[in-house]
Scaffold this active site. Structure first.
Site, short mmCIF file in Angstrom:
data_model
loop_
_atom_site.label_atom_id
_atom_site.label_comp_id
_atom_site.label_asym_id
_atom_site.label_seq_id
_atom_site.Cartn_x
_atom_site.Cartn_y
_atom_site.Cartn_z
N CYS A 10 0.75 -1.45 0.08
CA CYS A 10 0.08 -0.31 -0.14
C CYS A 10 1.00 1.09 0.07
CB CYS A 10 -1.01 -0.11 1.01
SG CYS A 10 -1.65 -1.75 1.64
N GLY A 36 0.13 -0.12 -4.44
CA GLY A 36 -1.24 -0.94 -4.53
C GLY A 36 -2.42 -0.31 -5.86
N ASN A 110 -0.37 1.63 5.71
CA ASN A 110 0.60 0.58 5.15
C ASN A 110 1.44 -0.73 6.40
OD1 ASN A 110 3.76 1.51 3.55
ND2 ASN A 110 2.37 -0.72 3.32
N GLY A 111 1.35 -1.86 5.45
CA GLY A 111 2.03 -2.49 6.84
C GLY A 111 1.23 -3.38 6.87
N CYS A 245 12.53 -2.98 5.56
CA CYS A 245 12.39 -4.00 4.59
C CYS A 245 13.57 -3.74 3.59
CB CYS A 245 10.68 -3.96 4.05
SG CYS A 245 11.06 -5.11 2.81
N TYR A 251 12.23 -4.47 -5.00
CA TYR A 251 11.86 -4.50 -6.20
C TYR A 251 10.75 -3.44 -5.36
CZ TYR A 251 7.17 -5.38 -8.03
OH TYR A 251 5.75 -5.36 -8.62
N CYS A 391 6.41 -13.80 4.23
CA CYS A 391 6.91 -12.01 5.09
C CYS A 391 5.28 -11.96 5.97
CB CYS A 391 7.09 -11.15 3.70
SG CYS A 391 6.96 -9.19 4.73
N CYS A 441 15.65 -5.63 7.44
CA CYS A 441 15.01 -7.09 7.80
C CYS A 441 15.19 -7.27 6.49
CB CYS A 441 13.80 -6.44 8.67
SG CYS A 441 12.46 -8.54 7.61
N CYS A 444 12.06 -12.64 5.25
CA CYS A 444 11.71 -14.01 3.66
C CYS A 444 13.36 -14.41 3.15
CB CYS A 444 11.09 -12.96 3.07
SG CYS A 444 12.17 -11.61 2.71
#
Ligand code: SF4
Length: 475
Positions: A10, A36, A110-111, A245, A251, A391, A441, A444
């Site tokens: 988002c 989004g 967002n999150g 992140c 990406y 994730c 982080c 993933c």
């Protein structure tokens, strides 16, 4: 990576003190469209009440001159959404607006919260009735609890109980507030447009409206903007732990944004350079999977001195044809989205650079179409390590079982996607491309989560257990 593999999460935007607040927000959302594409919305306050318009689709589809006319006011928030929790339904579009004993407030998020299940059950036990299936609604219910004397206090008390990733913007009749979780998973920045203050997920939204970047909202910080000016509080104290992140750089974020203190394009080019060092190839051309592989392919080309070329042309105009991400539609999507440039690639040995392989089927389809177009050899290079873990913080990867790197060795993946060689960037290599590597982080890739995480499920799990009105907990 493409729409087939996963979706954006988002984008949030907010502005305080501009006579055309809704129109500026509309433009800001255009810059955040990549975060989004399922729904978009704007809530605006005229000082007395909050007006809302939202709907399914792209920003340009949801808003028109007529509905923008019905959004008067000087304070606004906006949202572009992909469903990381809850289904893709009109009722889940944001901003969410609620009326309660102290007035009206709106929220854009967002999150992804990781303790929604527990919070949801507690609230329901005290009589809360949920209207949506998003985790964001929980926050509004918590904010509305009567024991808090002000919204500021309500927000401070609420964030102490939240776990996971969140960058929020809140709107009340006379305030704009921005919040970032204590580990700072998702970006959120503060800017200024003449006398108006702006909050946005990414700096590209500030650029579009000619706002000046002031700073990033700090992890754990609440920024309150109202007639008294701007102030900031840290209800949980200032944390030194971080969990930015890394996938925002790999990406998600737009290459023209600065996130976590660095320009995304520059980081991606570094990823590509490092990839060329770790996984060289004998080839004639380096081509990207557009658009996400562009910068890394450029970096690879510079480092390896193999010429860069565009070998796949992306059709940008198909997005809204395929709203429902069912498997059948995804397969069609794969075929219509890219067209190989036969005259460029025929008879050539190609290095093909992409940002990730999730399920592997999209990648294999690309490879097949490149072969059909005459590619002699295909050397696939991926600008991050294999994604082996889900994730829980707002990125919509498939479940563990569907992640190809969870169930296959790299050699097996190579065979599956039908390439001559396959090379992934190492974890150390990826982290060497960002400045504060220990602050990221990488769960993933590594499986090392920086918060408690729910057990494996999927984003619709609570809808199944609580019915459609439940709040989904994402895996
Ligand atoms: S698990 Fe991966 S995608 Fe999710 S926040 Fe961490 S680095 Fe980002």
């Amino acid at each position: 990576m493409t729409d087939h593999d996963k979706k954006e999460h988002c984008g949030v935007f907010g502005i305080y003190g501009h006579r055309e607040a809704a129109k500026i927000t509309y433009l800001g959302l255009y810059a955040l469209q990549h975060r989004g594409e399922e729904s978009a919305g704007i809530a605006v306050s005229d000082g007395k009440q909050i007006h809302l318009h939202k709907g399914m689709g792209l920003v340009g589809e949801v808003f028109n001159e007529e509905n923008m006319e019905r959004l008067p006011g000087r304070i606004a928030i906006g949202h572009t959404r992909y469903s990381t929790t809850g289904s893709s339904l009109p009722k889940n579009a944001q901003p969410l607006v609620v009326n309660y004993s102290r007035g009206t407030m709106a929220l854009a998020h967002n999150g992804n919260l990781v303790n929604v299940s527990r919070l949801h059950d507690e609230l329901e036990a005290y009589g809360s009735i949920f209207q949506t299936t998003t985790d964001s609604e929980i926050v509004l219910h918590m904010m509305a609890r009567p024991q808090c004397t002000s919204r500021e206090q309500a927000l401070s008390e609420t964030v102490k109980l939240l776990e996971g990733a969140y960058s929020f913007v809140f709107l009340t009749e006379n305030q704009l507030m921005g919040v970032r979780d204590p580990l700072g998973f998702r970006p959120l920045c503060l800017g200024k447009l003449n006398k108006a203050y702006v909050l946005a997920s990414e700096t590209c939204a500030l650029d579009l409206i000619h706002a000046k970047f002031i700073r990033e909202v700090e992890p754990g910080e609440i920024i309150i903007i109202d007639e008294k000016g701007i102030r900031s509080i840290f209800p949980m104290g200032k944390s030194i732990r971080r969990a930015y992140c890394i996938f925002e750089h790999v990406y998600f974020s737009r290459p023209d944004s600065r996130v976590f203190g660095e320009n995304v394009q520059v980081v991606r080019e570094k990823l590509g350079r490092r990839l060329a060092i770790e996984h060289p190839a004998q080839a004639d051309l380096v081509i990207p999977i557009p658009d996400s592989g562009n910068a890394a392919a450029l970096g690879y080309s510079h480092q390896s001195e193999i010429p860069f070329a565009h070998g796949l042309i992306r059709n940008h105009y198909i997005g809204r044809t395929f709203i429902q991400p069912s498997q059948e539609i995804r397969d069609l999507n794969v075929k219509v989205k890219f067209n190989p440039l036969k005259d460029v690639i025929k008879g050539k040995r190609l290095v093909v650079v992409d940002d990730s392989i999730v399920r592997g089927t999209t990648c294999r389809n690309r490879v097949r179409s490149l072969r059909e177009a005459g590619a002699k050899e295909i050397h696939m290079r991926i600008s991050c390590p294999p994604i082996r873990h889900p994730c829980f913080y707002g990125i919509d990867f498939p479940t563990r079982r569907e992640l190809i790197a969870q169930t296959h060795t790299i050699e097996e993946i190579r065979k599956f996607v039908e390439v001559d060689t396959l090379g992934y960037l190492s974890l150390e290599g990826m982290l060497s491309c960002v400045a504060a590597s220990q602050e990221y982080c990488t769960a993933c890739y590594s499986g090392e989560y920086r918060t408690k995480v729910p057990s494996e499920g999927d984003k619709y799990s609570l809808e199944r257990t609580h019915g459609e009105g439940g709040v989904a907990e994402k895996a």
